[in-house]
Design a protein around this motif. Structure first.
Motif, PDB file in Angstrom:
ATOM      1  N   ALA A  24      39.720  42.012  31.372  1.00  0.00           N
ATOM      2  CA  ALA A  24      40.948  41.217  31.383  1.00  0.00           C
ATOM      3  C   ALA A  24      41.884  41.642  32.512  1.00  0.00           C
ATOM      4  CB  ALA A  24      41.661  41.340  30.043  1.00  0.00           C
ATOM      5  N   LEU A  25      42.098  42.959  32.636  1.00  0.00           N
ATOM      6  CA  LEU A  25      42.986  43.445  33.698  1.00  0.00           C
ATOM      7  C   LEU A  25      42.447  43.081  35.074  1.00  0.00           C
ATOM      8  CD1 LEU A  25      43.922  46.960  32.276  1.00  0.00           C
ATOM      9  CD2 LEU A  25      45.404  44.948  32.428  1.00  0.00           C
ATOM     10  N   GLY A  26      41.101  43.089  35.198  1.00  0.00           N
ATOM     11  CA  GLY A  26      40.487  42.713  36.459  1.00  0.00           C
ATOM     12  C   GLY A  26      40.693  41.253  36.810  1.00  0.00           C
ATOM     13  N   GLY A  27      41.022  40.431  35.808  1.00  0.00           N
ATOM     14  CA  GLY A  27      41.355  39.033  36.061  1.00  0.00           C
ATOM     15  C   GLY A  27      42.842  38.782  36.063  1.00  0.00           C
ATOM     16  N   ILE A  28      43.552  39.488  35.182  1.00  0.00           N
ATOM     17  CA  ILE A  28      44.992  39.271  35.032  1.00  0.00           C
ATOM     18  C   ILE A  28      45.761  39.736  36.265  1.00  0.00           C
ATOM     19  CG2 ILE A  28      47.041  40.027  33.757  1.00  0.00           C
ATOM     20  CD1 ILE A  28      45.158  40.246  31.279  1.00  0.00           C
ATOM     21  N   ILE A  29      45.533  40.986  36.675  1.00  0.00           N
ATOM     22  CA  ILE A  29      46.328  41.554  37.774  1.00  0.00           C
ATOM     23  C   ILE A  29      46.114  40.790  39.076  1.00  0.00           C
ATOM     24  CG2 ILE A  29      46.810  43.632  39.120  1.00  0.00           C
ATOM     25  CD1 ILE A  29      46.081  45.277  36.635  1.00  0.00           C
ATOM     26  N   PRO A  30      44.856  40.493  39.486  1.00  0.00           N
ATOM     27  CA  PRO A  30      44.703  39.678  40.695  1.00  0.00           C
ATOM     28  C   PRO A  30      45.359  38.306  40.573  1.00  0.00           C
ATOM     29  CG  PRO A  30      42.632  40.751  40.176  1.00  0.00           C
ATOM     30  CD  PRO A  30      43.542  40.974  39.007  1.00  0.00           C
ATOM     31  N   GLY A  31      45.323  37.732  39.355  1.00  0.00           N
ATOM     32  CA  GLY A  31      45.969  36.442  39.160  1.00  0.00           C
ATOM     33  C   GLY A  31      47.464  36.514  39.398  1.00  0.00           C
ATOM     34  N   TYR A  32      48.085  37.556  38.855  1.00  0.00           N
ATOM     35  CA  TYR A  32      49.526  37.726  39.068  1.00  0.00           C
ATOM     36  C   TYR A  32      49.840  38.101  40.516  1.00  0.00           C
ATOM     37  CZ  TYR A  32      50.498  37.342  34.047  1.00  0.00           C
ATOM     38  OH  TYR A  32      50.629  36.881  32.762  1.00  0.00           O
ATOM     39  N   ILE A  33      48.965  38.875  41.140  1.00  0.00           N
ATOM     40  CA  ILE A  33      49.165  39.192  42.559  1.00  0.00           C
ATOM     41  C   ILE A  33      49.091  37.911  43.392  1.00  0.00           C
ATOM     42  CG2 ILE A  33      48.124  40.323  44.571  1.00  0.00           C
ATOM     43  CD1 ILE A  33      47.365  42.646  42.734  1.00  0.00           C
ATOM     44  N   ASN A  34      48.105  37.050  43.075  1.00  0.00           N
ATOM     45  CA  ASN A  34      48.012  35.772  43.778  1.00  0.00           C
ATOM     46  C   ASN A  34      49.290  34.954  43.603  1.00  0.00           C
ATOM     47  OD1 ASN A  34      45.474  36.315  44.709  1.00  0.00           O
ATOM     48  ND2 ASN A  34      44.422  34.781  43.476  1.00  0.00           N
ATOM     49  N   ALA A  35      49.798  34.918  42.368  1.00  0.00           N
ATOM     50  CA  ALA A  35      51.017  34.150  42.102  1.00  0.00           C
ATOM     51  C   ALA A  35      52.209  34.743  42.851  1.00  0.00           C
ATOM     52  CB  ALA A  35      51.291  34.110  40.606  1.00  0.00           C
ATOM     53  N   ALA A  36      52.309  36.071  42.841  1.00  0.00           N
ATOM     54  CA  ALA A  36      53.457  36.735  43.477  1.00  0.00           C
ATOM     55  C   ALA A  36      53.440  36.599  44.997  1.00  0.00           C
ATOM     56  CB  ALA A  36      53.479  38.215  43.085  1.00  0.00           C
ATOM     57  N   THR A  37      52.243  36.476  45.568  1.00  0.00           N
ATOM     58  CA  THR A  37      52.147  36.400  47.032  1.00  0.00           C
ATOM     59  C   THR A  37      52.042  34.965  47.544  1.00  0.00           C
ATOM     60  OG1 THR A  37      49.742  36.777  46.863  1.00  0.00           O
ATOM     61  CG2 THR A  37      51.138  38.700  47.274  1.00  0.00           C
ATOM     62  N   GLY A  38      52.199  33.990  46.632  1.00  0.00           N
ATOM     63  CA  GLY A  38      52.270  32.595  47.054  1.00  0.00           C
ATOM     64  C   GLY A  38      50.945  31.894  47.234  1.00  0.00           C
ATOM     65  N   PHE A  39      49.882  32.370  46.562  1.00  0.00           N
ATOM     66  CA  PHE A  39      48.598  31.665  46.654  1.00  0.00           C
ATOM     67  C   PHE A  39      48.729  30.269  46.046  1.00  0.00           C
ATOM     68  CE2 PHE A  39      44.618  30.285  44.771  1.00  0.00           C
ATOM     69  CZ  PHE A  39      43.735  30.419  45.831  1.00  0.00           C
ATOM     70  N   ASP A  40      48.155  29.269  46.728  1.00  0.00           N
ATOM     71  CA  ASP A  40      48.195  27.885  46.266  1.00  0.00           C
ATOM     72  C   ASP A  40      46.789  27.316  46.330  1.00  0.00           C
ATOM     73  OD1 ASP A  40      48.562  25.205  45.753  1.00  0.00           O
ATOM     74  OD2 ASP A  40      50.258  24.953  47.112  1.00  0.00           O
ATOM     75  N   GLY A  41      46.180  27.110  45.165  1.00  0.00           N
ATOM     76  CA  GLY A  41      44.798  26.634  45.111  1.00  0.00           C
ATOM     77  C   GLY A  41      44.599  25.255  45.703  1.00  0.00           C
ATOM     78  N   ALA A  42      45.680  24.506  45.882  1.00  0.00           N
ATOM     79  CA  ALA A  42      45.566  23.170  46.457  1.00  0.00           C
ATOM     80  C   ALA A  42      45.466  23.209  47.985  1.00  0.00           C
ATOM     81  CB  ALA A  42      46.758  22.317  46.041  1.00  0.00           C
ATOM     82  N   LYS A  43      45.771  24.357  48.584  1.00  0.00           N
ATOM     83  CA  LYS A  43      45.751  24.483  50.038  1.00  0.00           C
ATOM     84  C   LYS A  43      44.413  25.027  50.526  1.00  0.00           C
ATOM     85  CE  LYS A  43      50.729  25.322  50.639  1.00  0.00           C
ATOM     86  NZ  LYS A  43      51.746  26.302  51.134  1.00  0.00           N
ATOM     87  N   LYS A  44      43.938  24.485  51.643  1.00  0.00           N
ATOM     88  CA  LYS A  44      42.708  24.981  52.227  1.00  0.00           C
ATOM     89  C   LYS A  44      42.927  26.271  53.011  1.00  0.00           C
ATOM     90  CE  LYS A  44      40.158  20.637  52.552  1.00  0.00           C
ATOM     91  NZ  LYS A  44      39.424  19.693  53.443  1.00  0.00           N
ATOM     92  N   VAL A  45      44.141  26.446  53.550  1.00  0.00           N
ATOM     93  CA  VAL A  45      44.497  27.645  54.307  1.00  0.00           C
ATOM     94  C   VAL A  45      45.680  28.307  53.632  1.00  0.00           C
ATOM     95  CG1 VAL A  45      45.253  28.566  56.527  1.00  0.00           C
ATOM     96  CG2 VAL A  45      43.678  26.614  56.463  1.00  0.00           C
TER      97      VAL A  45
END
Length: 482
Positions: free
Chosen positions: A409-430
């Motif tokens: 869970a932590l291996g999925g949760i923490i990267p997910g929150y890191i992605n959110a905190a750093t502005g990852f947007d799954g709709a963007k190609k870049v």
């Protein structure tokens, strides 16, 4: 406990014994290897759920497991179903497990967008709860096959080989099959292997949802067949004494409090599986966005799978040369070295050779360190029986399974929150530079830090091989003298 139960407690295991049991690892890796490696990617790209929301789903389900798994472990230890102490659970819960797991990738969000979030949560929760009724008895079954330490080492070699065959199917072939199955954005791409070009689609597109489900459903059929072979061909031998005091839920806390090897191994499980699933979760993001060559996933992952399948046979030899703790130190260092090579790769992402070398070293270290630690669980079970005169394999495996699932869970949760905190947007190609740096930290730097912590933890593990042999023979003498 009838036909499947034999009582030669120091039995020499046949190849069929080892393969039949190992197919259970194969099946469960098909289920939760895919979940750990691709569910967050699927939810945040194909299903259109934000990275933070996907991570929160993982978190809530694992909080439920904190209460649920110990209850399952106590239930398994307390009951004696017809047909065996542990095996019937694999049969009875195997069918609902694979059906519910397949539903995780059902394109429900495409059909009913308004309820895609509750469906994602409830399907994952149900799968996780049923999985406990397969995984915990299966783990306890490991300690019931034999007390012979050399046989356990051989068993671990075979089961981890089969587990890594499943990992090959998950991390190498699964994304390739999904890209082959989807019709969205198809184009001929060099997959980085002998100049082979394949007509691959965009598996990050919402329109690829049906392809994800179809491929995973086939995997679940294969997984169910493997579980049924485990059920029908495995024999239980080392079991609690019939006059043993009834196991209670509170025994979990008592066992964890007095069993120091359990505490240390549990913490090692937690840290080890956390950095393992960091890499598994982030790998598709890393290839897609930091490297820009998702079409290379199959070939690089194929190279990375070689150690877990073909070099596992070297584990007993390496262990004999460097010792139990030295084995972990060696492969944790190798994992860290491979991670550093992957970081270097981001500087020249078109140099596929760096991907091959980095992933090979990373996966050899990872599969060895996190695979071999399962061989220590029977030692911890024996230590508990030696000190308390009560064999609670179900409870101990519930604790170990809980640490494993928390790590997952932590291996999925923490990267997910890191992605959110750093502005990852799954709709963007870049992605932005900040988002790419977040992925890099999840793929390289945080796993290296955790590997160092894991090495410090395992240095505290107190059970030597001589002590384990002494405990097992003392337990056997107690039983024979009654």
């Amino acid at each position: 406990m009838d036909a499947n139960v034999k009582n030669d407690e120091f039995a020499k295991l046949s190849l069929m014994d080892r393969v039949a049991y190992g197919l259970g690892d194969f099946a469960q890796n098909l289920v939760f290897g895919t979940v750990g490696g691709f569910l967050l990617f699927y939810l945040s790209t194909v299903n259109g759920i934000s990275a933070a929301t996907g991570a929160t789903i993982f978190l809530i389900v694992r909080l439920v497991n904190v209460v649920w798994d110990p209850w399952v472990g106590a239930t398994v230890d307390r009951r004696d179903p017809k047909g065996g102490k542990y095996l019937p659970y694999i049969r009875n819960f195997g069918i609902p497990l694979v059906i519910l797991a397949a539903m995780l990738f059902l394109p429900f969000g495409q059909w009913f967008p308004a309820i895609k979030l509750p469906f994602a949560f409830l399907s994952y929760l149900a799968t996780a709860m049923i999985y406990s009724f397969v995984n915990i008895p299966y783990g306890a079954l490991n300690a019931s096959l034999t007390r012979d330490n050399e046989e356990i080492a051989k068993l671990t070699t075979v089961r981890m080989t089969l587990a890594n065959v499943a990992n090959l199917m998950v991390y190498t072939l699964f994304p390739l099959f999904v890209q082959l199955a989807t019709s969205v954005g198809r184009e001929s791409k060099d997959i980085g292997m002998f100049g082979i070009h394949l007509n691959l689609g965009n598996y990050a597109s919402p329109q690829s949802a049906g392809a994800w489900f179809k491929v995973y459903a086939v995997y679940m059929v294969i997984g169910f067949i493997a579980l049924m072979i485990t059920y029908s061909k495995t024999k239980e031998r080392v079991l609690p004494e019939k006059n043993q005091e009834q196991v209670k839920y509170s025994d979990l806390f008592a066992e964890f409090k007095r069993n120091k090897p359990l505490q240390i191994l549990g913490l090692f499980f937690l840290v080890g599986f956390t950095f393992m699933f960091f890499g598994n979760t982030v790998w598709p993001f890393f290839l897609q966005y930091n490297i820009g060559h998702s079409e290379w996933n199959g070939s690089i992952s194929l190279i990375g799978s070689i150690p877990g399948i073909f070099l596992v046979a070297l584990w007993p030899l390496i262990r004999s040369k460097v010792g139990k703790k030295g084995f972990f130190y060696l492969f944790l260092a190798m994992f860290s070295a491979g991670s550093l090579v992957l970081w270097i790769w981001t500087k020249t992402p078109d140099t596929i050779a760096l991907g091959y070398v980095g992933r090979f070293l990373q996966q050899w270290g990872l599969t060895s360190a996190t695979g071999f630690m399962w061989s220590l669980v029977p030692e911890v079970v024996s230590y508990g029986e030696y000190t308390s005169k009560k064999r609670v394999a179900g409870i101990i495996n519930a604790i170990m399974g809980l640490f494993f699932k928390l790590g997952l869970a932590l291996g999925g949760i923490i990267p997910g929150y890191i992605n959110a905190a750093t502005g990852f947007d799954g709709a963007k190609k870049v992605q932005s530079a900040t988002a790419l740096m977040g992925v890099q930290w999840s793929m390289v730097w945080l796993p290296i830090i955790m590997a160092i912590v894991a090495g410090i933890i395992i240095a505290k593990y107190p059970l030597t091989d001589d002590k384990v042999a002494e405990m097992n023979h003392e337990i056997e003498n107690r039983r024979n003298n009654k």
